[in-house]
Design a protein around this motif. Structure first.
Motif, PDB file in Angstrom:
ATOM      1  N   HIS A  76      15.755  37.461  -3.000  1.00  0.00           N
ATOM      2  CA  HIS A  76      15.680  38.438  -4.084  1.00  0.00           C
ATOM      3  C   HIS A  76      16.954  39.273  -4.042  1.00  0.00           C
ATOM      4  CE1 HIS A  76      11.469  37.300  -3.815  1.00  0.00           C
ATOM      5  NE2 HIS A  76      11.325  37.782  -5.037  1.00  0.00           N
ATOM      6  N   SER A  87      19.379  42.509  -5.658  1.00  0.00           N
ATOM      7  CA  SER A  87      19.269  43.826  -6.268  1.00  0.00           C
ATOM      8  C   SER A  87      20.627  44.539  -6.260  1.00  0.00           C
ATOM      9  CB  SER A  87      18.240  44.663  -5.502  1.00  0.00           C
ATOM     10  OG  SER A  87      18.123  45.940  -6.063  1.00  0.00           O
ATOM     11  N   TYR A 146      19.286  51.161  -6.013  1.00  0.00           N
ATOM     12  CA  TYR A 146      19.185  49.709  -6.153  1.00  0.00           C
ATOM     13  C   TYR A 146      18.390  49.363  -7.405  1.00  0.00           C
ATOM     14  CZ  TYR A 146      20.837  49.526  -1.385  1.00  0.00           C
ATOM     15  OH  TYR A 146      21.591  49.670  -0.253  1.00  0.00           O
ATOM     16  N   LEU A 206      14.432  44.228  -7.822  1.00  0.00           N
ATOM     17  CA  LEU A 206      14.633  42.953  -7.135  1.00  0.00           C
ATOM     18  C   LEU A 206      14.342  41.802  -8.092  1.00  0.00           C
ATOM     19  CD1 LEU A 206      12.961  43.652  -3.683  1.00  0.00           C
ATOM     20  CD2 LEU A 206      15.371  43.161  -4.084  1.00  0.00           C
ATOM     21  N   ARG A 238      21.942  44.735  -2.535  1.00  0.00           N
ATOM     22  CA  ARG A 238      21.242  44.210  -1.362  1.00  0.00           C
ATOM     23  C   ARG A 238      20.463  42.968  -1.747  1.00  0.00           C
ATOM     24  NH1 ARG A 238      16.432  48.523  -0.357  1.00  0.00           N
ATOM     25  NH2 ARG A 238      18.194  49.699   0.411  1.00  0.00           N
ATOM     26  N   ILE A 239      20.130  42.210  -0.712  1.00  0.00           N
ATOM     27  CA  ILE A 239      19.259  41.054  -0.891  1.00  0.00           C
ATOM     28  C   ILE A 239      18.137  41.139   0.133  1.00  0.00           C
ATOM     29  CG2 ILE A 239      21.059  39.543  -1.810  1.00  0.00           C
ATOM     30  CD1 ILE A 239      21.021  38.143   1.024  1.00  0.00           C
ATOM     31  N   THR A 240      17.046  40.497  -0.172  1.00  0.00           N
ATOM     32  CA  THR A 240      16.005  40.248   0.815  1.00  0.00           C
ATOM     33  C   THR A 240      15.772  38.742   0.812  1.00  0.00           C
ATOM     34  OG1 THR A 240      14.194  40.567  -0.753  1.00  0.00           O
ATOM     35  CG2 THR A 240      14.902  42.496   0.489  1.00  0.00           C
ATOM     36  N   THR A 286      16.531  42.059   5.164  1.00  0.00           N
ATOM     37  CA  THR A 286      17.116  42.841   4.076  1.00  0.00           C
ATOM     38  C   THR A 286      18.552  43.112   4.471  1.00  0.00           C
ATOM     39  OG1 THR A 286      14.999  43.845   3.495  1.00  0.00           O
ATOM     40  CG2 THR A 286      16.990  44.989   2.754  1.00  0.00           C
ATOM     41  N   LYS A 287      19.490  42.755   3.599  1.00  0.00           N
ATOM     42  CA  LYS A 287      20.911  42.884   3.922  1.00  0.00           C
ATOM     43  C   LYS A 287      21.669  43.527   2.766  1.00  0.00           C
ATOM     44  CE  LYS A 287      21.034  40.701   7.878  1.00  0.00           C
ATOM     45  NZ  LYS A 287      21.510  41.315   9.093  1.00  0.00           N
ATOM     46  N   GLU A 288      22.569  44.421   3.110  1.00  0.00           N
ATOM     47  CA  GLU A 288      23.505  44.974   2.132  1.00  0.00           C
ATOM     48  C   GLU A 288      24.557  43.894   1.889  1.00  0.00           C
ATOM     49  OE1 GLU A 288      22.870  48.105   0.882  1.00  0.00           O
ATOM     50  OE2 GLU A 288      21.106  47.914   2.163  1.00  0.00           O
TER      51      GLU A 288
END
Length: 123
Positions: free
Chosen positions: A19, A21, A30, A33, A68-70, A75-77
């Motif tokens: 996902h 964002s 953000y 998502l 960011r993504i999950t 969860t990562k910037e």
């Protein structure tokens, strides 16, 4: 420049739960998502917008350049980097392998989505 670890890329490559964002226009909040397909090619993570360059998340990613993504329980910037050139052929091939059998693959390797390819770099 920060790189993905092999472990992170491996987990993301094995799943289809990414996902994305991008930041909203304020550069702090953000966005919503959005579930999106991802592939790993030559040690890098790529995504494409199914609806091409008109996609809202894609436009926000280009404007804000970060978000960011999950995926795979992480969860990562990230930083968004537009992609053009020959690497798209390898990205096409990766989509065809990872999502084989899906009726959406043809669209994801078509011109519309091809024009909206983004490399995700950890931030």
């Amino acid at each position: 420049m920060i790189k993905w670890s092999k472990g992170e890329l491996g987990k993301i490559a094995e799943t289809d739960d990414l996902h994305i964002s991008p930041f909203r226009d304020d550069g702090v909040t953000y966005g919503t998502l959005t579930w999106i397909w991802s592939v790993v090619v030559e040690g890098a993570l790529y995504v494409r917008a199914y609806n091409g360059t008109d996609s809202r998340w894609f436009q926000a990613a280009l404007r804000q350049k970060a978000g960011r993504i999950t995926a795979a329980g992480m969860t990562k910037e990230v930083v968004f980097e537009p992609v053009k050139g020959k690497i798209n052929d390898q990205i096409d091939a990766a989509y065809k392998v990872k999502y084989k059998g899906s009726p959406y693959v043809k669209s994801m390797v078509g011109a519309r989505a091809h024009s909206a390819t983004v490399k995700l770099l950890p931030n």
